[in-house]
Design a protein around this motif. Structure first.
Motif, mmCIF file in Angstrom:
data_model
loop_
_atom_site.group_PDB
_atom_site.id
_atom_site.type_symbol
_atom_site.label_atom_id
_atom_site.label_comp_id
_atom_site.label_asym_id
_atom_site.label_seq_id
_atom_site.Cartn_x
_atom_site.Cartn_y
_atom_site.Cartn_z
ATOM 1 N N UNK A 131 -5.083 -11.440 4.999
ATOM 2 C CA UNK A 131 -6.504 -11.281 5.336
ATOM 3 C C UNK A 131 -7.317 -10.963 4.090
ATOM 4 N N UNK A 132 -6.986 -11.655 3.001
ATOM 5 C CA UNK A 132 -7.811 -11.576 1.804
ATOM 6 C C UNK A 132 -7.516 -10.415 0.880
ATOM 7 N N UNK A 133 -6.405 -9.711 1.077
ATOM 8 C CA UNK A 133 -6.131 -8.548 0.231
ATOM 9 C C UNK A 133 -4.628 -8.295 0.137
ATOM 10 N N UNK A 134 -4.234 -7.668 -0.988
ATOM 11 C CA UNK A 134 -2.837 -7.276 -1.167
ATOM 12 C C UNK A 134 -2.578 -5.848 -0.676
ATOM 13 N N UNK A 135 -3.632 -5.149 -0.264
ATOM 14 C CA UNK A 135 -3.512 -3.722 0.056
ATOM 15 C C UNK A 135 -2.553 -3.491 1.222
ATOM 16 N N UNK A 136 -1.831 -2.376 1.157
ATOM 17 C CA UNK A 136 -0.951 -1.986 2.254
ATOM 18 C C UNK A 136 -1.782 -1.381 3.376
ATOM 19 N N UNK A 137 -1.661 -1.953 4.588
ATOM 20 C CA UNK A 137 -2.266 -1.355 5.773
ATOM 21 C C UNK A 137 -1.122 -0.723 6.561
ATOM 22 N N UNK A 139 -1.078 1.468 9.025
ATOM 23 C CA UNK A 139 -1.222 1.516 10.483
ATOM 24 C C UNK A 139 -1.012 0.136 11.096
ATOM 25 N N UNK A 140 -1.487 -0.903 10.404
ATOM 26 C CA UNK A 140 -1.310 -2.265 10.900
ATOM 27 C C UNK A 140 0.068 -2.822 10.555
ATOM 28 N N UNK A 141 0.747 -2.206 9.577
ATOM 29 C CA UNK A 141 2.084 -2.660 9.215
ATOM 30 C C UNK A 141 2.093 -3.984 8.472
ATOM 31 N N UNK A 142 1.079 -4.255 7.672
ATOM 32 C CA UNK A 142 1.070 -5.503 6.900
ATOM 33 C C UNK A 142 0.434 -5.247 5.543
ATOM 34 N N UNK A 143 0.522 -6.245 4.682
ATOM 35 C CA UNK A 143 -0.014 -6.110 3.323
ATOM 36 C C UNK A 143 0.941 -5.341 2.432
ATOM 37 N N UNK A 144 0.658 -5.353 1.118
ATOM 38 C CA UNK A 144 1.470 -4.614 0.159
ATOM 39 C C UNK A 144 2.928 -5.046 0.208
ATOM 40 N N UNK A 145 3.840 -4.073 0.121
ATOM 41 C CA UNK A 145 5.266 -4.369 0.220
ATOM 42 C C UNK A 145 5.709 -4.135 1.658
ATOM 43 N N UNK A 146 5.833 -5.201 2.424
ATOM 44 C CA UNK A 146 6.283 -5.157 3.814
ATOM 45 C C UNK A 146 5.448 -4.215 4.677
ATOM 46 N N UNK A 147 4.196 -4.015 4.311
ATOM 47 C CA UNK A 147 3.293 -3.234 5.154
ATOM 48 C C UNK A 147 3.627 -1.767 5.259
ATOM 49 N N UNK A 148 4.309 -1.223 4.225
ATOM 50 C CA UNK A 148 4.741 0.180 4.330
ATOM 51 C C UNK A 148 4.874 0.797 2.954
ATOM 52 N N UNK A 149 5.013 2.149 2.896
ATOM 53 C CA UNK A 149 5.326 2.804 1.619
ATOM 54 C C UNK A 149 6.697 2.368 1.115
ATOM 55 N N UNK A 150 6.935 2.561 -0.172
ATOM 56 C CA UNK A 150 8.202 2.130 -0.773
ATOM 57 C C UNK A 150 9.392 2.895 -0.190
ATOM 58 N N UNK A 151 10.518 2.194 -0.115
ATOM 59 C CA UNK A 151 11.800 2.799 0.217
ATOM 60 C C UNK A 151 12.715 2.652 -0.986
ATOM 61 N N UNK A 152 13.739 3.521 -1.031
ATOM 62 C CA UNK A 152 14.774 3.380 -2.048
ATOM 63 C C UNK A 152 15.438 2.010 -1.893
#
Lengths: 326, 239
Positions: A131-137, A139-152
């Motif tokens: 939807x026009x952005x790389x940002x992590x959402x 709550x929506x579970x999308x964007x960024x890296x798999x839609x979430x904060x980083x995991x080990x």
């Protein structure tokens, strides 16, 4: 991740590390939050320091940072909160570009003097645009890296191919003054945040300092202080809210909405933090104190223009340095 | 069309058409949103309808505004639209088609149906009959991407939210919270009473139209049995 893209391995994730850009706009009517860097000022500076456009994806680091292994030589910059950063036994300074040789393990520790640090890599972190952005959402579970904060164990891709002449990190000998305003508040005083009036007046909001609650996150800063009341206590119909909106829930403890602000809210709105002070809000961590001061739309607009001018000047200074060392 | 105009920070305004949740006011909100969207300038970043109000949010520093104060620009533009001259036009009524939401009201799809029935003093099948016997309006989308707040719930089915919110409400859950009914687009915590579940995917950021429902859209629930649920759930996930 293809073998051609320099890989970044997450050896430890940190508390809440997310890929962010400047946000996802135009879909609040569908319930989609803006997301994006909570402190867009520091995010932008980190990008500029490594030669990226200001809206490239950076890694937003909250309170405690990750440990990352860079497979290829990478130029990085850290801005925002002062963060304990070490690589190859050396302390890595912020607010300047740093060249990391292949195989560097970068250990990012605690944030001090701020709650969020931004790590930019030359060429930007890569992620699929949603939807026009790389940002992590989150709550929506999308964007960024798999839609979430980083995991080990996550593998990020980012950076562009660089040569490294040394086998130890090399920091630039220059740095920038990265404070978002001309006069930083003394570190022991509550940080001043300028507020525009909301629908509901609440003069007591300005009467005392507010402490940041540990339950705060990218959606909102929860404030602790004397319980506030407003005169009109009718049940409200949900209305649109946005980053900067100050809500007053029934317990009388205000919430300042940040980048992940939901699109609608039913609590009384007792003010709106001006855009130029969003970076200060994003850097307020648990236990820090803030104080609100009233502001007019004219002052808010002037503060925004001044901040933009300051950004232009810093960008020109960085460019001049980079040209000299090219 | 009359409204109250109120600033919402330094680069947004709120147009308030009322102070209640009503189909009539909400229809006017969506009509106004559609009219503003039809003549939308490039610097208008968001048009966000709610039950009885509408937010307009400017992109600060947009090339067509540059250093002008966003609120001034917004007020000028709104004044130039001559919006208060007429009532909504017929084509302002939003999408004419009613979207059917196939919903399974059985078994573990409906963990709170008995509670809602007891609260309403109705049998389970009567709750389902009333829930499916209404055409709802998507009053607004919020809480999470694609979460519709639907107006039109039969008053008998209204029920205060759960005292303790559930930690995990499954994606597709159809639920009642107060006088509203809505659907959870993805698994999340939630305090509404879950009375059914749809196999439809309400929100997918990779679709050209990410949200199945739009503000102002009309919606109807259609009961499916457990066998139909089992048969459709796999396929529908890939729409």
């Amino acid at each position: 991740m293809s073998d051609a893209t320099p890989g970044i391995e997450v050896l430890a994730p940190g508390l809440a590390s997310t890929l962010q850009d400047l946000g996802r706009f135009g879909r609040r009517h569908l319930g989609v939050a803006w997301s994006g860097a909570a402190d867009p000022w520091s995010h932008t500076l980190a990008n500029l320091l490594v030669g990226n456009p200001g809206d490239a994806a950076s890694l937003e680091i909250t309170l405690t940072g990750p440990t990352l292994r860079f497979a290829a030589p990478t130029r990085i910059a850290l801005c925002g909160a002062k963060i304990d950063a070490r690589a190859g036994g050396l302390a890595i300074p912020g607010d300047r570009p740093v060249m990391l040789p292949a195989g560097t393990v970068l250990r990012l520790g605690r944030c001090r003097g701020g709650a969020r640090a931004y790590l930019a890599v030359a060429g930007g972190f890569r992620a699929a645009s949603r939807l026009g952005s790389l940002a992590t959402d989150v709550r929506g579970g999308f964007g960024g890296h798999e839609g979430r904060p980083l995991h080990k164990g996550d593998r990020l891709s980012g950076g562009h191919p660089l040569e490294s002449a040394t086998d130890t990190p090399v920091a630039a000998r220059w740095w920038i003054d990265a404070s978002p305003g001309p006069a930083p508040t003394p570190s022991d005083a509550p940080c001043r945040v300028r507020l525009l009036p909301g629908r509901d007046a609440c003069p007591d909001l300005f009467a005392s300092a507010w402490q940041i609650d540990a339950g705060s996150n990218r959606q909102g800063l929860r404030l602790q202080g004397p319980a506030l009341r407003i005169d009109d206590r009718r049940e409200r119909v949900s209305e649109p809210v946005a980053p900067g909106t100050v809500q007053l829930p029934p317990d009388g403890q205000p919430i300042v909405l940040l980048a992940d602000a939901q699109t609608h809210g039913g609590y009384p709105r007792i003010g709106h933090a001006i855009r130029a002070d969003w970076p200060l809000l994003a850097q307020a961590g648990p236990g820090d104190r803030i104080r609100f001061v009233p502001c007019s739309p004219h002052e808010a607009h002037a503060a925004g223009l001044e901040q933009r001018q300051r950004l232009y000047r810093i960008a020109l200074a960085i460019r001049a340095r980079q040209d000299r060392h090219a | 069309m009359r409204w109250m105009l109120e600033p919402l920070g330094e680069d947004a305004v709120l147009l308030r058409l009322g102070d209640a949740i009503s189909p009539e006011i909400n229809r006017r909100v969506h009509a106004l949103a559609a009219r503003l969207d039809a003549c939308r300038p490039a610097w208008l970043r968001e048009i966000v309808p709610a039950y009885a109000s509408l937010a307009l949010i400017v992109e600060p520093g947009h090339p067509e505004i540059r250093d002008a104060p966003p609120l001034d620009r917004l007020h000028e533009w709104l004044a130039a639209q001559a919006l208060d001259a007429t009532a909504p036009r017929p084509d302002d009524d939003g999408p004419a088609a009613i979207v059917d939401i196939p919903t399974c009201y059985d078994g573990d799809c409906a963990p709170d149906l008995d509670d809602v029935a007891a609260h309403a003093g109705l049998k389970r099948e009567d709750v389902v009959a009333r829930h499916t016997g209404t055409v709802y309006i998507v009053g607004m989308l919020g809480f999470a991407p694609g979460f519709p707040y639907l107006i039109g719930l039969a008053p008998a089915l209204a029920m205060p939210r759960r005292a303790t919110p559930r930690v995990r409400v499954p994606a597709g859950s159809v639920a009642i919270g107060g006088a509203q009914t809505g659907l959870y687009p993805r698994e999340s915590p939630g305090g509404w009473h879950v009375i059914g579940r749809t196999p439809l995917q309400l929100f997918d950021p990779e679709r050209p139209q990410p949200s199945l429902l739009a503000p102002g859209q009309r919606v109807r629930f259609a009961a499916i049995d457990r066998a139909q649920w089992d048969a459709t759930v796999g396929a529908a996930r890939h729409v």
